[in-house]
Enzyme design. Structure first.
Site, PDB file in Angstrom:
ATOM      1  CE  LYS A   1      66.131  -0.735 -10.358  1.00  0.00           C
ATOM      2  NZ  LYS A   1      66.255  -0.953  -8.906  1.00  0.00           N
ATOM      3  CD  GLN A   2      62.930   3.237  -9.891  1.00  0.00           C
ATOM      4  OE1 GLN A   2      63.852   2.519  -9.547  1.00  0.00           O
ATOM      5  NE2 GLN A   2      61.748   3.202  -9.314  1.00  0.00           N
TER       6      GLN A   2
ATOM      7  CD  GLU B   1      65.641   1.622  -6.037  1.00  0.00           C
ATOM      8  OE1 GLU B   1      65.711   0.580  -6.706  1.00  0.00           O
ATOM      9  OE2 GLU B   1      64.970   1.726  -4.990  1.00  0.00           O
TER      10      GLU B   1
ATOM     11  CD1 TRP C   1      59.038   3.232  -3.533  1.00  0.00           C
ATOM     12  CD2 TRP C   1      58.399   5.198  -4.355  1.00  0.00           C
ATOM     13  NE1 TRP C   1      59.561   3.333  -4.807  1.00  0.00           N
ATOM     14  CE2 TRP C   1      59.193   4.529  -5.334  1.00  0.00           C
ATOM     15  CE3 TRP C   1      57.891   6.461  -4.650  1.00  0.00           C
ATOM     16  CZ2 TRP C   1      59.470   5.091  -6.590  1.00  0.00           C
ATOM     17  CZ3 TRP C   1      58.168   7.016  -5.900  1.00  0.00           C
ATOM     18  CH2 TRP C   1      58.947   6.330  -6.851  1.00  0.00           C
ATOM     19  CG  ASP C   2      56.785  -0.453  -4.568  1.00  0.00           C
ATOM     20  OD1 ASP C   2      57.657   0.305  -4.129  1.00  0.00           O
ATOM     21  OD2 ASP C   2      57.045  -1.442  -5.269  1.00  0.00           O
TER      22      ASP C   2
HETATM   23  O1  IFM Z   1      60.243   0.460  -4.569  1.00  0.00           O
HETATM   24  C1  IFM Z   1      60.819  -0.170  -5.657  1.00  0.00           C
HETATM   25  C2  IFM Z   1      61.946   0.701  -6.163  1.00  0.00           C
HETATM   26  O2  IFM Z   1      61.460   1.942  -6.602  1.00  0.00           O
HETATM   27  C3  IFM Z   1      62.661   0.017  -7.296  1.00  0.00           C
HETATM   28  N1  IFM Z   1      63.158  -1.258  -6.870  1.00  0.00           N
HETATM   29  C4  IFM Z   1      62.090  -2.136  -6.418  1.00  0.00           C
HETATM   30  C5  IFM Z   1      61.308  -1.535  -5.269  1.00  0.00           C
HETATM   31  C6  IFM Z   1      60.153  -2.454  -4.859  1.00  0.00           C
HETATM   32  O3  IFM Z   1      59.234  -2.574  -5.894  1.00  0.00           O
END
Ligand code: IFM
Length: 742
Positions: A573-574, A473, A333-334
């Protein structure tokens, strides 16, 4: 313009700088590994779209192709290496302005003779197949015999996985080395050709052994007389769209001949011209008290340009671009959420191509949905060339339990479906491209909507979405992840809107879509104004995360707690809810946005590179510019910071896109509101000016902001009605508009 410098040779950073100083052009990426060999150095050359599976049950790798820049150099029998003798001076620079990498070294051999070496290389921006290198050597103390061994080395692997069959290697007309390779499973042909030319008389011999086709070149160096070796190389593959009926083999030979005649300097001049155009059209300029800000922004734009395969809509951008093998070169999705925005607001045609990449794989996404018992399109969490799911089934072994851990993303990180749909809508809002929207856009929106409608289940009188992973995640298999539910809702709402707009008669979908919108559970802010990340998140225990936040990006928490334990605590994590606030800000009030930013920031480690810049944008929009600037600066350090290993396997493509986003969507606060371009800028106190180009609905604007003024100039296209700090005005064709907004 700033250059990216490496001022000392430090083997600990050898792979980080190899990623940072990648040369490329969207077709190929060449890691900045040194010409001479070092044991821990990972060489890498990748071509967009060239993937292969080493064994049937493994996911595809972005193939690490044979190396064409490596060289063994000897002076009077002594091998040139920065680990022996003495480095009298060292400087390596990536010139972001023209894409050239240059290394200047003054080296004293173990026997005490001094040599000056200058290595130069670039990947041509105007002709995507060309890699040009140049070596200039001067012996400073005495005449010396120099021996160089270089050629095409197919001993390269992807961390040990070999992907290529060596089909044919040849030396043509005594000087042109050519290697033809085939990927073992995907069946792509790769044709490489290289040729060396010298300024002095040289003896040359060729040999092929153990997947290496090498030239040995010997020449006499005279004192204080520079000797020059130019090595031109080309890469062609059977996937190339510009072969004009020729085989890669034939094309590579013909192309190499013409480029060798042109020579390094002339080719660089042409390529630099294209870079100049790029910077003219896309550069962001900041006047900051910290020089690093400009460098970080220039660097991110350079990387965004060389990671994007704008030449071919069958390919997309991997999570590491073309800078390394991390995440096997897969597309996440990046691309839609972090990389496409830069293209959309500077060259929308590229954004369209990235969306077409998804469209061309709709069939596979529908296959994945059906295989999992759903309708519509379920795009793979990780994608490569075929569009099949590429997420590895298992992660690394848990060294505490000795067990392999399942990767759950392919099974549950379904928000990617809505992320793609979201970007389709944003593409339309910026471009008003009816042709795309009526066909590809509408189909993507309809099939993604069908997925969500079938994904939701009935529970206590409403529709819920169960067992998902949101962007965070560290929290797996939860019900009603707020990000996922709201994004799914937006996905279906937009599908219905465009179906109506284009008179689509799929009544069943419309009916089911309306029911979904009416009945889907959308988590609301609680009494403390906090939106629950999912059904159970807010009831989980909290721990002090300050230690882990200090080491953000390292995933150090997983050394102290198992994944299951982390899953049972309020640890992100994010960005997750904050990501939702970023993407759909209009759904939430200002105080809800501020409270949630504050709450979730405390619980977020930022172990993912996709996180900090999103907090920076939301903080800027919430008016907390100091905090936002702090987050922005930390985002800039993800690849450019001092951590030696952080980028060894490639750069964090999404975070590079996010740097552009933080400046434009954060500090300039650009958005599209009611079909208008809206700006609500607030610059950090460290910045006295922010100037940037923007493409909007076919018009090109240039926007220059200070703390007191906004100057918006229309560069081309129709007049544009824009909203600045809530006030509308028209930017006309010829008038340069100045605004006093403080
Ligand atoms: O898409 C990301 C995910 O959100 C977090 N782990 C790494 C992936 C690739 O950058």
């Amino acid at each position: 313009m700033k250059k990216l410098d490496e001022n000392t040779f430090d083997p600990r950073y050898i792979n980080k700088f190899a990623s940072l100083m990648t040369a490329g052009n969207g077709y190929l990426g060449l890691r900045a590994s040194h010409e001479e060999n070092y044991v821990d150095q990972t060489r890498g050359m990748y071509v967009a779209g060239i993937y292969n599976k080493a064994t049937a049950n493994e996911p595809s790798d972005l193939v690490n192709l044979p190396d064409m820049v490596g060289m063994t150099i000897e002076f009077d029998g002594e091998v040139f290496s920065l680990l022996t003798g003495e480095i009298l001076s060292y400087k390596r620079q990536l010139n972001l302005e023209n894409g050239e990498l240059r290394r200047d070294i003054l080296w004293k051999s173990p026997a005490g003779s001094r040599f000056r070496l200058t290595f130069q290389r670039f990947a041509a921006k105007n002709d995507l197949h060309v890699l040009a290198t140049k070596l200039t050597v001067t012996s400073l103390d005495k005449p010396a015999q120099m021996k160089i061994v270089t050629g095409i080395n197919a001993q390269q692997t992807n961390f040990g996985r070999q992907h290529l069959i060596e089909e044919k290697v040849r030396v043509k007309e005594g000087d042109l080395l050519q290697g033809i390779y085939k990927t073992t499973e995907s069946g792509h042909t790769i044709a490489l050709a290289a040729c060396c030319t010298f300024s002095a008389n040289a003896e040359i011999a060729h040999a092929s052994k153990n997947r290496q086709l090498l030239s040995t070149i010997k020449l006499e160096l005279q004192v204080d007389t520079p000797s020059i070796l130019e090595k031109m190389a080309v890469v062609f593959t059977s996937l190339d769209g510009d072969l004009r009926g020729e085989s890669p083999e034939v094309a590579s030979e013909a192309a190499l001949r013409s480029y060798s005649v042109a020579g390094y300097d002339a080719l660089l001049h042409k390529s630099a011209g294209q870079w100049a155009q790029f910077w003219k059209e896309k550069r962001i300029k900041v006047a900051s008290t910290r020089d690093f800000d400009q460098l970080a922004i220039d660097f991110s734009l350079y990387q965004l340009e060389i990671m994007t395969p704008a030449h071919d809509e069958r390919f997309s951008v991997g999570a590491k671009g073309l800078t390394g093998e991390g995440y096997k070169g897969h597309v996440f999705w990046d691309t839609e959420i972090f990389i496409t925005p830069f293209h959309l607001f500077t060259e929308p045609e590229k954004a369209r191509k990235l969306l077409r990449y998804r469209y061309l794989r709709l069939k596979q996404a529908m296959g994945k949905a059906a295989a999992n018992g759903y309708e519509g399109a379920l795009f793979p969490w990780e994608s490569a060339f075929t569009g099949e799911e590429e997420t590895p089934e298992f992660a690394a072994i848990n060294i505490k339990t000795g067990k392999r851990q399942k990767v759950a993303s392919a099974l549950a990180e379904h928000h990617i479906v809505a992320d793609i749909a979201y970007t389709v809508v944003k593409y339309y809002q910026n471009t008003l491209d009816e042709t795309f929207m009526k066909k590809e856009g509408l189909e993507l929106l309809k099939e993604t909507s069908r997925f969500w409608i079938s994904r939701a289940v009935e529970e206590t009188g409403q529709l819920v979405i169960k067992d998902v992973i949101g962007p965070d995640e560290y929290t797996e298999h939860v019900n009603n992840n707020a990000f996922t539910n709201y994004m799914a809702w937006f996905n279906v709402e937009q599908a219905l809107f465009f179906m109506e707009k284009y008179g689509d008669h799929d009544h069943q979908l419309k009916e089911r879509g309306h029911e979904f919108l009416n009945r889907l559970y959308l988590p609301k802010a609680n009494d403390h104004k906090i939106i629950p990340q999912d059904d159970t998140f807010l009831s989980k225990p909290e721990i002090d995360l300050s230690r882990y936040k200090k080491a953000q990006g390292s995933q150090g928490i997983l050394m102290d707690y198992s994944r299951q334990e982390v899953n049972e605590m309020q640890i992100l994590k994010q960005a997750d809810v904050v990501m939702l606030l970023y993407l759909l800000p209009d759904l939430f009030s200002q105080d809800v946005i501020s409270e949630n930013l504050h709450y979730y920031e405390e619980h977020t480690i930022h172990d993912s590179s996709l996180s900090k810049a999103i907090h920076a944008i939301v903080a800027a929009r919430a008016g907390d510019i100091d905090k936002s600037y702090e987050f922005f600066q930390e985002s800039c350090l993800i690849d450019l910071g001092p951590n030696p290993q952080s980028s060894d396997e490639g750069l964090h493509a999404a975070s590079l896109g996010a740097i552009w986003m933080a400046a434009i969507f954060g500090f300039a606060n650009v958005s599209i509101k009611n079909q208008r371009l809206s700006l609500d800028p607030k610059l950090p106190s460290e910045w006295s000016e922010l100037a940037f180009p923007i493409m909007f609905q076919g018009s090109r604007l240039h926007i220059a902001l200070t703390h007191k003024q906004a100057v918006i100039t229309k560069v081309s296209g129709d007049d544009v009605c824009i909203e600045l700090n809530g006030t509308e005005f028209l930017v006309t064709n010829k008038v340069e508009v100045e605004l006093q907004y403080i």
